[in-house]
Design a protein around this motif. Structure first.
Motif, short mmCIF file in Angstrom:
data_model
loop_
_atom_site.label_atom_id
_atom_site.label_comp_id
_atom_site.label_asym_id
_atom_site.label_seq_id
_atom_site.Cartn_x
_atom_site.Cartn_y
_atom_site.Cartn_z
N LEU A 455 32.92 -11.38 -13.91
CA LEU A 455 31.94 -12.46 -13.88
C LEU A 455 30.52 -11.92 -13.79
CD1 LEU A 455 31.49 -15.56 -13.70
CD2 LEU A 455 31.60 -15.32 -11.23
N SER A 459 27.94 -12.57 -16.80
CA SER A 459 26.78 -13.38 -16.40
C SER A 459 25.48 -12.65 -16.69
CB SER A 459 26.86 -13.72 -14.91
OG SER A 459 28.01 -14.48 -14.61
N PHE A 469 24.62 -15.05 -12.05
CA PHE A 469 25.77 -14.62 -11.25
C PHE A 469 25.63 -15.07 -9.80
CE2 PHE A 469 27.59 -11.35 -8.41
CZ PHE A 469 28.93 -11.58 -8.69
N TYR A 489 40.37 -17.80 -7.19
CA TYR A 489 40.45 -16.66 -8.10
C TYR A 489 41.08 -15.44 -7.45
CZ TYR A 489 36.38 -14.88 -5.56
OH TYR A 489 35.54 -14.42 -4.59
N LEU A 510 37.04 -11.89 -19.33
CA LEU A 510 35.66 -11.65 -18.90
C LEU A 510 35.26 -10.20 -19.15
CD1 LEU A 510 35.58 -13.62 -15.51
CD2 LEU A 510 34.49 -14.28 -17.66
#
Length: 525
Positions: A455, A459, A469, A489, A510
């Motif tokens: 992520l 991001s 982020f 998650y 990702l």
């Protein structure tokens, strides 16, 4: 005879400061993404009739979708969620002036500390108000789209937004400036400070609706009238508070009632403007301690020793020096990237990290997994947000991109260092699950570490910086602390194989997307 007076140069400087700071923010690519997120949230604030979630209910009762209900509910949700995420959109206004050296220029002008800080407060407030306005327009469109047979009443939308989220936005705009002045260029402390303040303010909001004054987000103003109307219609005197927030699950049958709107009493309205006054007082108070950009550089010069001869050595035999060994291995880069992560920020913050790791090893497993682990990872938000952006921030990305195998060595080392950091922090919990032979639970923290790094990397590409982020990570943390199922998650509430495989696919997606984006950057530098 006409007499022309020149404008006050200080006033012009103040308004120009507000104008250009605001325009600089809203014209950025990152703000467009944040605005799109605001529109999505505004759409979700009012669930459709067949939706499997709710946002605002009163016990087993729910208002019909007239203008009063949609206006008040959307205003409450906007106040709460923009208050939750908005701080991370605006908490870098002073830092930008320090980094770009604009602050030193402003420090030489006649504008005083309060005027400068207040211009930042106003600019922050306008940015947050823009997000709130986008949500309001979205909910007007939803009212017209759902078309439940009620007439559109503009005041039922305008007044709740003016009195519920707008004063809260001004307070948050002031808090962002105050925390930046107190914690100079220390984003981690700013994040922790606001996290604590937000938890306290939201706790005041979720208390019973007896007091309106201690209500930063303005929800109690609506709570009192909604509960009173339900009690008057159905005699349900045992209801004391609203249920606010996204509650995912099976669709429950609610008894509809016709909400007639908020009775804006003088005390309720005055209590909202007191928060605006509180923001002004905070700004005025902190202006006396404002550094006015006399920030000391963090570099230290070593004192010269009196017995050290610094003259150049003329008769140096270079053949006696050891030859440099060229190494293209991944390990030296991985070690360097990991040390950069560990050494970033103040050393005493690692005391908090060690306390968190100790709690992971000692507390009840469910509490450690569900509560301590996400908070411990969130404390690393400043480290992880700059994981793949520090080269551009320090303007050395040309050297990094020109290195030998920049993708399979440099970028891979950055990702692996982030994964090592997250998994190292979660190691006490992982070892406890391994000792119990609960391998499904072991998989959860491992996937969580992969997800956070992925992520952060993607991001950085989408938001072209660190802010996106930080906003997403704070929103995910809030969702996990409130047990939102689909935001799990790291496997705290789900241990079935299908769910964990789904999380693994998201993590790999990702990471692959970030690698593809870096490859594109390398080819188009």
């Amino acid at each position: 005879m006409h007499i022309y007076t020149l404008p006050n140069p200080i006033d012009m400087l103040f308004f120009n400061q507000v104008k250009y700071d605001y325009l600089q923010r809203i014209r950025s690519y990152r703000f467009l993404i944040i605005l799109a997120v605001s529109l999505v949230l505004g759409f979700l604030f009012i669930p459709a009739t067949d939706a499997t979630y709710e946002t605002v209910t009163i016990g087993n009762y729910k208002g019909q979708y007239n203008a009063a209900w949609i206006g008040v509910v959307s205003a409450i949700m906007a106040s709460t969620f923009v208050g939750l995420l908005g701080f991370y959109v605006i908490n870098n206004s002073l830092k930008n002036d320090i980094d770009t050296k604009v602050g030193q220029i402003i420090a030489t002008t006649r504008i005083n500390n309060f005027q400068y800080l207040f211009s930042k407060v106003v600019s922050n407030f306008l940015v947050l108000s823009t997000m709130v306005l986008a949500m309001a327009l979205m909910n007007v469109g939803l009212f017209l789209s759902y078309n439940t047979g009620f007439n559109f009443e503009p005041l039922q939308f305008i007044l709740p937004y003016l009195l519920i989220p707008i004063p809260a936005m001004f307070l948050i705009a002031s808090l962002a400036v105050v925390l930046e002045v107190i914690f100079i260029q220390k984003s981690t402390l700013q994040n922790i400070g606001y996290f604590i303040l937000f938890g306290f303010m939201f706790a005041q909001t979720t208390q019973e609706a007896g007091s309106i004054g201690i209500d930063p987000f303005g929800t109690k103003m609506a709570t009192s009238d909604m509960i009173a109307q339900v009690n008057a219609l159905y005699g349900e005197s045992e209801i004391h508070q609203l249920n606010i927030g996204f509650r995912i699950g099976g669709k429950q049958a609610y008894t509809p009632f016709l909400f007639e709107g908020i009775s804006f009493s003088f005390i309720a309205v005055a209590s909202r403007f007191l928060w605006v006054l509180a923001g002004l007082i905070l700004t005025l108070s902190i202006s006396k301690f404002f550094h006015r950009f006399s920030v000391k550089e963090r570099t230290k010069t070593k004192k010269e020793s009196s017995g050290l001869d610094l003259a150049p050595i003329r008769n140096l035999d270079l053949s006696t020096l050891p030859k440099a060994q060229v190494s293209y291995a991944l390990w030296p880069l991985l070690k360097t990237e990991f040390l950069l992560l560990v050494r970033q920020g103040n050393r005493w913050l690692w005391a908090l990290n060690f306390v968190g790791m100790l709690l992971l090893g000692l507390l009840n497993l469910d509490i450690a997994h569900m509560m301590v682990l996400p908070v411990l990872w969130f404390l690393q938000v400043s480290r992880l947000s700059g994981l793949t952006t520090k080269e551009r921030h320090h303007n050395v990305h040309q050297f990094s991109f020109a290195a030998y195998k920049p993708l399979s060595r440099v970028y891979a080392a950055q990702l692996l260092a982030g994964i090592c950091l997250t998994l190292g922090l979660a190691l006490p919990l992982i070892l406890r699950y391994m000792f119990l032979l609960d391998f499904a639970k072991v998989t959860g923290p491992i996937l969580g570490g992969l997800f956070i790094v992925g992520l952060s990397a993607i991001s950085a590409v989408i938001g072209q910086g660190k802010k996106l982020f930080e906003i997403l990570f704070f929103f995910i943390l809030y969702g996990n602390l409130n047990r939102v199922p689909f935001l799990d998650y790291f496997g705290s509430a789900h241990t079935n194989t299908g769910y964990l495989i789904g999380v693994l696919i998201i993590c790999l997606s990702l990471l692959v997307a970030s690698i593809g984006s870096r490859r594109y950057q390398l080819r188009n530098l």
